[in-house]
Design a protein around this motif. Sequence first.
Motif, PDB file in Angstrom:
ATOM      1  N   SER A 223      -4.297  -7.910   5.231  1.00 26.14           N
ATOM      2  CA  SER A 223      -2.936  -7.686   5.697  1.00 26.14           C
ATOM      3  C   SER A 223      -2.093  -8.931   5.427  1.00 26.14           C
ATOM      4  CB  SER A 223      -2.937  -7.346   7.190  1.00 26.14           C
ATOM      5  OG  SER A 223      -3.500  -8.400   7.946  1.00 26.14           O
TER       6      SER A 223
ATOM      7  N   LEU B  25       0.834  -1.189   0.000  1.00 25.31           N
ATOM      8  CA  LEU B  25       0.000   0.000   0.000  1.00 25.31           C
ATOM      9  C   LEU B  25       0.874   1.248   0.000  1.00 25.31           C
ATOM     10  CD1 LEU B  25      -2.717  -1.008   2.634  1.00 25.31           C
ATOM     11  CD2 LEU B  25      -2.779  -1.305   0.144  1.00 25.31           C
ATOM     12  N   ASP B  26       0.264   2.378  -0.275  1.00 26.99           N
ATOM     13  CA  ASP B  26       1.005   3.642  -0.295  1.00 26.99           C
ATOM     14  C   ASP B  26       1.670   3.940   1.044  1.00 26.99           C
ATOM     15  OD1 ASP B  26       0.239   3.972  -2.907  1.00 26.99           O
ATOM     16  OD2 ASP B  26      -1.436   5.324  -2.451  1.00 26.99           O
ATOM     17  N   ASP B  27       1.078   3.428   2.137  1.00 26.70           N
ATOM     18  CA  ASP B  27       1.665   3.690   3.458  1.00 26.70           C
ATOM     19  C   ASP B  27       2.718   2.662   3.853  1.00 26.70           C
ATOM     20  OD1 ASP B  27       0.221   1.415   4.067  1.00 26.70           O
ATOM     21  OD2 ASP B  27      -1.241   2.423   5.350  1.00 26.70           O
ATOM     22  N   GLY B  28       3.046   1.738   2.923  1.00 24.35           N
ATOM     23  CA  GLY B  28       4.106   0.775   3.159  1.00 24.35           C
ATOM     24  C   GLY B  28       3.664  -0.564   3.682  1.00 24.35           C
ATOM     25  N   ARG B  29       2.397  -0.722   4.028  1.00 28.36           N
ATOM     26  CA  ARG B  29       1.931  -2.005   4.545  1.00 28.36           C
ATOM     27  C   ARG B  29       1.876  -3.050   3.432  1.00 28.36           C
ATOM     28  NH1 ARG B  29      -3.725  -0.909   7.168  1.00 28.36           N
ATOM     29  NH2 ARG B  29      -3.755   0.692   5.535  1.00 28.36           N
TER      30      ARG B  29
END
Length: 261
Positions: free
Chosen positions: A67, A20-24
């Motif tokens: 996730s 994801l864009d937030d690194g997850r």
Amino acid sequence: MRFTEDLGSSHGWRLRRGVLDDGREVFAKSGAASEIFASEAAGLRWLGEAAAVPEVIDVGPDRLVLSWVRQERPTAAAAERFGRSLARLHRSGAPGFGAPWPGFIAELPMDNSPAGDWPSFYAERRVLPFLRMARLPASDVVLVERAVSRFGEVAGPAEPVARIHGDLWSGNVLWSGGDGVLIDPAAHGGHRETDLAMLDLFGLPYLDRVLGAYREEWPPAEGWRERVPLHQLHPLLVHVVLFGGGYRDSLMSAVRRVLAL
């Protein structure tokens, strides 16, 4: 979301790893529009109230994003922790047999509408619908129907409705964080022996440790091991429907064991 790895396909769905864009890191399953994605998401969220599951990041008619679960090698200690976790999950209960969302196992739909008792639910919502799909010889059908007619006699003592995974073979248990993480559920209110029988059907690392810890947390009712083939009738019928007659001998062996109870 940026995809980083193609993980192949399963039952017609495309499986990918992404960031994801937030690194997850995430796991993504996609395919033709179906109720199955919302069903799986609902089951994971429900199980997640009492057990370790991936977080549902996004769900739509044609996709499910979860996730990423970082896997590790199973250990005896993790197996014991999972056994206790599974017992607590089952004991967390359900409003009744069935679920308020459409049921699926693999790509096959299942009827999750309620029933008043477990033998009726298991016969009418799980075994008989798949028997009709299995295209077995007439002589086999007669024996399965005879076993179904005995469910009320051989199901053991009545138990509280359990919150169960519903498709708990070893591939749906990922080892992470010193515990078992549940994926790909067919979650519903059911009988806890169903999950135990599924673990027994295809094996699990350190299964003896899992069951030992489970018994310490919430001992199964007397005679549960003899009832394992009863709870294996449904998954074996599912395998006959999905993969053909190679599972017929295993199914009919379980049927004969049920008739002998």
